[in-house]
Design an enzyme around this catalytic site. Structure first.
Site, PDB file in Angstrom:
ATOM      1  N   MET A  80      36.013  16.850 -17.317  1.00 11.56           N
ATOM      2  CA  MET A  80      37.442  16.552 -18.328  1.00 11.56           C
ATOM      3  C   MET A  80      37.730  15.227 -19.086  1.00 11.56           C
ATOM      4  O   MET A  80      36.305  14.335 -18.133  1.00 11.56           O
ATOM      5  CB  MET A  80      38.605  17.065 -17.180  1.00 11.56           C
ATOM      6  CG  MET A  80      38.736  18.193 -16.716  1.00 11.56           C
ATOM      7  SD  MET A  80      39.736  18.957 -15.698  1.00 11.56           S
ATOM      8  CE  MET A  80      41.366  18.275 -16.749  1.00 11.56           C
ATOM      9  N   ASP A 237      36.148  21.393 -14.679  1.00 12.50           N
ATOM     10  CA  ASP A 237      35.485  21.610 -14.089  1.00 12.50           C
ATOM     11  C   ASP A 237      36.228  21.929 -12.118  1.00 12.50           C
ATOM     12  O   ASP A 237      36.547  23.225 -11.975  1.00 12.50           O
ATOM     13  CB  ASP A 237      34.298  20.763 -13.691  1.00 12.50           C
ATOM     14  CG  ASP A 237      35.102  18.929 -13.556  1.00 12.50           C
ATOM     15  OD1 ASP A 237      36.750  19.028 -13.726  1.00 12.50           O
ATOM     16  OD2 ASP A 237      34.130  18.289 -13.160  1.00 12.50           O
TER      17      ASP A 237
END
Length: 485
Positions: A80, A237
């Site tokens: 991210m 994630d």
């Protein structure tokens, strides 16, 4: 039916082919190098992610054509916080500045001054890992990159764009831009103005399990899949890893012990705690929020010691366990924050510390101190989340660090609770992505699919003999300085 879960990691990309029961039938991976052009910088070329993902699918199509013939859905888990800036032709205007890049520290203070309550509206207080400070840094140092950009997306969105031809993002990843109001799940005009961005250059917002598009016909032909393969929007994630162990019910939590460490807890309510650097955002499971306590250096700390001693990380963990069996009172104390501290102190500038060394200490002693120091950072994060009324009732540990059950047991001792270590925990993000793909194909069964628990491989339990000494040493750990420079 077969579902593909893509895990776009910082250091590597893995794709798993998973059946309807959540069992991985095949997988393949490629390393994904990180470019560090100068100290404190960390970046990657977005085209690298797509090239590697395409190559992995090529391999799976060659080695498991029977599974690819049955491919029904694809979704993604991605690292991210890295802004992916694309021009009108969908070409990157600059390398993606990654989550562990430190160049925008000064811009964090600027952003907080502009929007003092930003931590209560977004996922936390400004941090150089997050998106908006990076946009401010680019505006100062590389304005032409922003001028040429037609849209801001996130890493996994770029791979989805190559798969489908469609621009989109979703709430979990969007939260890391600091442009999204996490409570309302909408772009926030005041935050956009503070970062110098605008709505016209943002993609549509979807739920993680929404269909973002279909696999392009040329890729269907290349990989010999059915002519219709749905691609779900996916998630960041940590959200995918949480879904991979069924943390889609309030009170369920996933403890990820990877390069970095994250304690992810599903919550029915929005419980922000920006003053303690707890990240709180919409979850990939609709209707929930995810509270995240972050340890910036988990297995990375043990890997650092491995390089220093030329002893493998697994062997160091074994040595540490054996050493702890003889007592820990005279061992060194550490805070192995080799890439700074997030929860609860929000000190990206923090240095790592190892104290109490004597000539009699050896590699096993230091290895124990590293494992303990990471466990204590997890406990500090856990304490901050509990203080913010985040429910944490059951825990499942995933990631490379779970290969040492002893390490997880140290954390269990500090948390005073059992921690399950599920089967296939090393690919939990792939499994979570595959679940999002399955939910996109069968939306009526979404909640059941996302909350399905994995079979437990083993359980890490508190080590009663270490409980008292650990808490005494925890106070010493918390007293360590953040810097001497």
């Amino acid at each position: 039916m077969i579902f593909a879960g893509i895990d776009l990691g910082t250091s590597g990309i893995k794709i798993a082919l998973v059946d309807e029961d959540g069992v991985c039938l095949a997988s393949a991976a490629r390393p994904s190098p990180v470019d560090i052009p100068q100290a404190g910088w960390s970046q990657q070329d977005p085209d690298q992610w797509w090239t590697l993902s395409r190559d992995i699918f090529d391999e799976l199509a060659a080695t498991h054509p029977d599974l690819m013939h049955r491919l029904t859905g694809i979704s993604l888990s991605g690292h991210m916080l890295g802004p992916v800036l694309l021009d009108k032709a969908n070409r990157p205007t600059t390398p993606c500045i990654l989550w562990n890049d430190q160049r925008s520290i000064l811009e964090c203070a600027d952003l907080l001054a502009k929007v003092p309550d930003i931590g209560w509206r977004t996922n936390g207080h400004p941090d150089p890992g997050l998106g908006a400070p990076k946009l401010l840094w680019l505006a100062k140092h590389m304005p032409e990159v922003l001028d040429r950009a037609d849209v801001l997306m996130l890493p996994k969105d770029y791979v989805a764009l190559q798969l489908t031809g469609e621009r989109a993002t979703e709430y979990s990843d969007a939260s890391g831009t600091m442009l999204l109001d996490c409570a309302t799940c909408d772009w926030d005009d005041e935050l956009l103005a503070a970062a110098g961005w605008d709505r016209a250059r943002l993609p549509p917002l979807l739920q993680s399990c929404d269909v973002a598009g279909q696999l392009k016909p040329d890729l269907c032909k290349r990989w010999k899949t059915p002519s219709v393969v749905l691609v779900a929007a996916g998630s960041g994630d940590n959200y995918a890893a949480a879904l991979g162990v069924g943390a889609a019910v309030s009170g369920r939590a996933a403890l990820s012990i990877g390069t970095s460490g994250v304690l992810c807890a599903a919550d029915n309510d929005f419980h922000p705690a920006p003053e303690q650097a707890v990240l709180t955002t919409p979850h990939a499971a609709p209707g929930l929020f995810l509270s995240m306590g972050v340890v910036m250096s988990a297995t990375q700390s043990l890997d650092w010691l491995s390089r220093l001693t030329s002893v493998s990380a697994p062997d160091l963990a074994i040595l540490a366990e054996a050493r702890a069996a003889t007592g820990i009172g005279d061992l060194p104390i550490s805070r192995p924050s080799v890439t700074g501290v997030r929860t609860p102190d929000n000190r990206p500038d923090a240095q790592a510390f190892l104290g109490g060394l004597t000539a009699g200490h050896d590699a096993a002693d230091v290895a124990y101190a590293i494992l303990e120091g990471v466990a204590m950072q997890f406990y500090a994060a856990y304490s901050a989340q509990k203080a913010a009324n985040v429910p944490i009732d059951t825990l499942a540990a995933v990631g490379g660090g779970t290969r040492s059950v002893f390490w997880v047991s140290l954390i269990a001792t500090l948390f005073d609770t059992e921690i399950s270590i599920p089967e296939q925990g090393d690919i939990s993000a792939c499994l979570g992505a595959a679940r999002m793909a399955q939910a996109a194909v069968a939306p009526a069964e979404r909640d059941t699919i996302l909350s399905r628990k994995n079979r437990s491989k083993t359980t890490a339990r508190p080590i009663k003999s270490l409980s008292g000494p650990l808490f005494e040493r925890y106070q010493w750990h918390r007293d360590l300085p953040f810097s001497v420079i």
